[in-house]
Design a protein around this motif. Structure first.
Motif, PDB file in Angstrom:
ATOM      1  N   VAL A  91       0.871  -1.189   0.000  1.00 61.09           N
ATOM      2  CA  VAL A  91       0.000   0.000   0.000  1.00 61.09           C
ATOM      3  C   VAL A  91       0.902   1.231   0.000  1.00 61.09           C
ATOM      4  O   VAL A  91       1.853   1.321   0.795  1.00 61.09           O
ATOM      5  CB  VAL A  91      -0.929   0.020   1.247  1.00 61.09           C
ATOM      6  N   LEU A  92       0.608   2.163  -0.896  1.00 58.55           N
ATOM      7  CA  LEU A  92       1.319   3.446  -0.905  1.00 58.55           C
ATOM      8  C   LEU A  92       0.363   4.564  -0.484  1.00 58.55           C
ATOM      9  O   LEU A  92      -0.683   4.758  -1.116  1.00 58.55           O
ATOM     10  CB  LEU A  92       1.860   3.771  -2.310  1.00 58.55           C
ATOM     11  N   HIS A  93       0.737   5.286   0.569  1.00 55.00           N
ATOM     12  CA  HIS A  93       0.012   6.490   1.012  1.00 55.00           C
ATOM     13  C   HIS A  93       0.817   7.680   0.502  1.00 55.00           C
ATOM     14  O   HIS A  93       1.920   7.936   0.979  1.00 55.00           O
ATOM     15  CB  HIS A  93      -0.060   6.487   2.542  1.00 55.00           C
ATOM     16  N   SER A  94       0.270   8.373  -0.507  1.00 55.23           N
ATOM     17  CA  SER A  94       0.992   9.498  -1.119  1.00 55.23           C
ATOM     18  C   SER A  94       0.034  10.686  -1.152  1.00 55.23           C
ATOM     19  O   SER A  94      -0.431  11.095  -2.216  1.00 55.23           O
ATOM     20  CB  SER A  94       1.441   9.065  -2.525  1.00 55.23           C
ATOM     21  N   ILE A  95      -0.272  11.185   0.046  1.00 58.65           N
ATOM     22  CA  ILE A  95      -1.353  12.165   0.238  1.00 58.65           C
ATOM     23  C   ILE A  95      -0.849  13.315   1.099  1.00 58.65           C
ATOM     24  O   ILE A  95      -0.258  13.080   2.158  1.00 58.65           O
ATOM     25  CB  ILE A  95      -2.537  11.495   0.982  1.00 58.65           C
ATOM     26  N   GLY A  96      -1.087  14.524   0.655  1.00 59.97           N
ATOM     27  CA  GLY A  96      -0.716  15.662   1.497  1.00 59.97           C
ATOM     28  C   GLY A  96      -1.436  16.921   1.042  1.00 59.97           C
ATOM     29  O   GLY A  96      -1.644  17.127  -0.149  1.00 59.97           O
ATOM     30  N   MET A  97      -1.833  17.747   2.010  1.00 54.74           N
ATOM     31  CA  MET A  97      -2.499  19.005   1.685  1.00 54.74           C
ATOM     32  C   MET A  97      -2.621  19.837   2.956  1.00 54.74           C
ATOM     33  O   MET A  97      -3.045  19.329   3.981  1.00 54.74           O
ATOM     34  CB  MET A  97      -3.896  18.676   1.143  1.00 54.74           C
ATOM     35  N   SER A  98      -2.190  21.095   2.888  1.00 50.82           N
ATOM     36  CA  SER A  98      -2.374  22.001   4.023  1.00 50.82           C
ATOM     37  C   SER A  98      -3.303  23.128   3.601  1.00 50.82           C
ATOM     38  O   SER A  98      -3.013  23.842   2.634  1.00 50.82           O
ATOM     39  CB  SER A  98      -1.032  22.584   4.458  1.00 50.82           C
ATOM     40  N   TYR A 107       2.547  30.526   9.422  1.00 48.32           N
ATOM     41  CA  TYR A 107       2.614  29.577  10.546  1.00 48.32           C
ATOM     42  C   TYR A 107       2.253  30.245  11.886  1.00 48.32           C
ATOM     43  O   TYR A 107       1.716  29.600  12.780  1.00 48.32           O
ATOM     44  CB  TYR A 107       4.014  28.954  10.639  1.00 48.32           C
ATOM     45  N   THR A 108       2.552  31.540  11.993  1.00 50.52           N
ATOM     46  CA  THR A 108       2.263  32.244  13.246  1.00 50.52           C
ATOM     47  C   THR A 108       0.843  32.825  13.269  1.00 50.52           C
ATOM     48  O   THR A 108       0.482  33.566  14.180  1.00 50.52           O
ATOM     49  CB  THR A 108       3.267  33.402  13.451  1.00 50.52           C
ATOM     50  N   ASP A 109       0.072  32.482  12.255  1.00 57.04           N
ATOM     51  CA  ASP A 109      -1.298  32.996  12.164  1.00 57.04           C
ATOM     52  C   ASP A 109      -2.220  31.901  11.618  1.00 57.04           C
ATOM     53  O   ASP A 109      -3.011  32.120  10.713  1.00 57.04           O
ATOM     54  CB  ASP A 109      -1.294  34.223  11.221  1.00 57.04           C
ATOM     55  N   GLU A 110      -2.089  30.706  12.208  1.00 58.11           N
ATOM     56  CA  GLU A 110      -2.880  29.581  11.690  1.00 58.11           C
ATOM     57  C   GLU A 110      -4.361  29.765  11.982  1.00 58.11           C
ATOM     58  O   GLU A 110      -4.730  30.263  13.044  1.00 58.11           O
ATOM     59  CB  GLU A 110      -2.435  28.268  12.362  1.00 58.11           C
ATOM     60  N   ASN A 111      -5.164  29.297  11.045  1.00 53.82           N
ATOM     61  CA  ASN A 111      -6.588  29.125  11.315  1.00 53.82           C
ATOM     62  C   ASN A 111      -6.714  27.655  11.736  1.00 53.82           C
ATOM     63  O   ASN A 111      -6.427  26.753  10.951  1.00 53.82           O
ATOM     64  CB  ASN A 111      -7.362  29.411  10.026  1.00 53.82           C
ATOM     65  N   PHE A 114      -8.477  25.099   9.701  1.00 52.14           N
ATOM     66  CA  PHE A 114      -7.654  24.711   8.539  1.00 52.14           C
ATOM     67  C   PHE A 114      -6.581  23.697   8.993  1.00 52.14           C
ATOM     68  O   PHE A 114      -6.299  22.721   8.306  1.00 52.14           O
ATOM     69  CB  PHE A 114      -6.924  25.916   7.934  1.00 52.14           C
ATOM     70  N   THR A 115      -5.988  23.998  10.152  1.00 50.25           N
ATOM     71  CA  THR A 115      -4.920  23.119  10.667  1.00 50.25           C
ATOM     72  C   THR A 115      -5.454  21.701  10.869  1.00 50.25           C
ATOM     73  O   THR A 115      -4.818  20.715  10.467  1.00 50.25           O
ATOM     74  CB  THR A 115      -4.382  23.656  12.011  1.00 50.25           C
ATOM     75  N   GLU A 116      -6.650  21.617  11.476  1.00 45.85           N
ATOM     76  CA  GLU A 116      -7.224  20.291  11.751  1.00 45.85           C
ATOM     77  C   GLU A 116      -7.533  19.532  10.466  1.00 45.85           C
ATOM     78  O   GLU A 116      -7.279  18.335  10.368  1.00 45.85           O
ATOM     79  CB  GLU A 116      -8.504  20.432  12.579  1.00 45.85           C
ATOM     80  N   LYS A 117      -8.050  20.248   9.477  1.00 48.55           N
ATOM     81  CA  LYS A 117      -8.387  19.606   8.203  1.00 48.55           C
ATOM     82  C   LYS A 117      -7.099  19.082   7.526  1.00 48.55           C
ATOM     83  O   LYS A 117      -7.046  17.943   7.050  1.00 48.55           O
ATOM     84  CB  LYS A 117      -9.113  20.624   7.303  1.00 48.55           C
ATOM     85  N   GLY A 118      -6.074  19.931   7.513  1.00 46.77           N
ATOM     86  CA  GLY A 118      -4.804  19.545   6.884  1.00 46.77           C
ATOM     87  C   GLY A 118      -4.158  18.363   7.594  1.00 46.77           C
ATOM     88  O   GLY A 118      -3.602  17.454   6.957  1.00 46.77           O
ATOM     89  N   TRP A 119      -4.268  18.357   8.919  1.00 46.28           N
ATOM     90  CA  TRP A 119      -3.712  17.258   9.726  1.00 46.28           C
ATOM     91  C   TRP A 119      -4.461  15.953   9.438  1.00 46.28           C
ATOM     92  O   TRP A 119      -3.864  14.888   9.284  1.00 46.28           O
ATOM     93  CB  TRP A 119      -3.804  17.651  11.207  1.00 46.28           C
TER      94      TRP A 119
END
Ligand code: NAI
Length: 270
Positions: A91-98, A107-111, A114-119
């Motif tokens: 299985v290959l997991h090749s997924i990413g999105m922030s 980074y010092t002004d995260e919503n 958005f952070t939770e969704k990206g994580w």
């Protein structure tokens, strides 16, 4: 050159969006080596992407699945075993999105929503994928699971934003789940820490051109390309790496162990 390294092996490949995707190149190489697989991506990515072309080329079927959705993953695992006629070997997991990166949030002004969704998409999805496989007892003994990561998990790259934290989590999940998968099913779990690569996800990182050129000058062997990464993944899916597990494997032309290169010194001596 093909070596039949994956003859008779079956699996699932997540994340082929377009011909630049690391997962796309990997699917092509796995096919060349005799592996059979189901291709999957988020339903929305399928509408935009060219995955049908890849499916035709590699004789594979496509099953849409949002990697954050447990129902989708359960369905994907069950259907894949039906289509492929048995349990899985790779299985290959090749997924990413922030979302913060996409929306230009520093980074010092995260919503934080958005952070939770990206994580969820970039990191927790790896746990969800493995838990779905584990509960369905979908992996054959000596199977291999690989996810892709980046060195910002260990060292700071300011523009990598919250993806750095997501990758640190992803790498930890590989170790933690790797223990249980190893003990119970003799399945290995690893992450490949890849050089910057010009793909849709890669180019979303601010200052990507400077970033990739710097890495090229810092790496004694030069950056690893998406094709190089596909080859490395094939080796990790093959029987030649049976006892490699719970590792974060740097695939970066030597970048991670280089303090400074002569080329970079020369730039600063001008
Ligand atoms: P890509 O943009 O071609 O692939 C990312 C994939 O994630 C896309 O196919 C996208 O549709 C999929 N995806 C997004 N949300 C999803 C969801 N909810 N469910 C299922 N799939 C979803 O870019 P690339 O570069 O091939 O990315 C693959 C992996 O490689 C990612 O984990 C990325 O972080 C990692 N990586 C990339 C590097 C680069 O410089 N491009 C460097 C090191 C690691």
């Amino acid at each position: 050159m093909a070596y039949n390294l994956l003859k008779g092996k079956k699996g699932i490949i997540f994340g082929a969006l377009d011909p630049n995707s690391i997962a796309w190149k990997t699917a092509e190489r796995v096919h060349e080596e005799g592996g059979e697989f189901v291709l999957t991506n988020a339903p929305i990515a399928m509408r935009m992407g060219q995955i049908n072309e890849l499916a035709e080329k590699t004789n594979s079927e496509i099953i849409p699945a949002d990697a954050t959705n447990e129902e989708d993953l359960k369905n994907l695992v069950e259907k894949s075993m039906e289509i492929l006629g048995g349990k899985l070997d790779f299985v290959l997991h090749s997924i990413g999105m922030s979302v913060n990166v996409r929306k230009g949030r520093h980074y010092t002004d995260e919503n934080y929503s958005f952070t939770e969704k990206g994580w969820d998409v970039s990191a927790l999805s790896f746990h969800k994928v493995m838990q779905s496989l584990y509960k369905a007892e979908a992996m054959n003994q000596w199977g291999s699971i690989v996810a892709l990561t980046y060195m910002a998990a260990q060292r700071t790259f300011p523009d990598y934003n919250d993806m750095a934290d997501n990758k640190a989590y992803l790498e930890s999940v590989a170790r933690s789940f790797g223990y249980f998968f190893g003990k119970e099913h003799k399945v290995r779990v690893n992450t490949i820490s890849q050089s910057p690569t010009p793909t849709t996800a890669g180019q979303g990182v601010k200052g990507f051109d400077g970033f990739i050129n710097y890495a090229e000058k810092m790496s004694p062997l030069g950056n690893a390309t998406a094709d190089d990464c596909a080859n490395y993944t094939v080796s990790l899916f093959s029987d030649l790496t049976k006892k490699v597990t719970m590792q974060n494997l740097f695939h970066d032309g030597g970048f991670s162990n280089t303090g400074v290169s002569q080329e970079v010194i020369d730039e600063f001596s001008k």
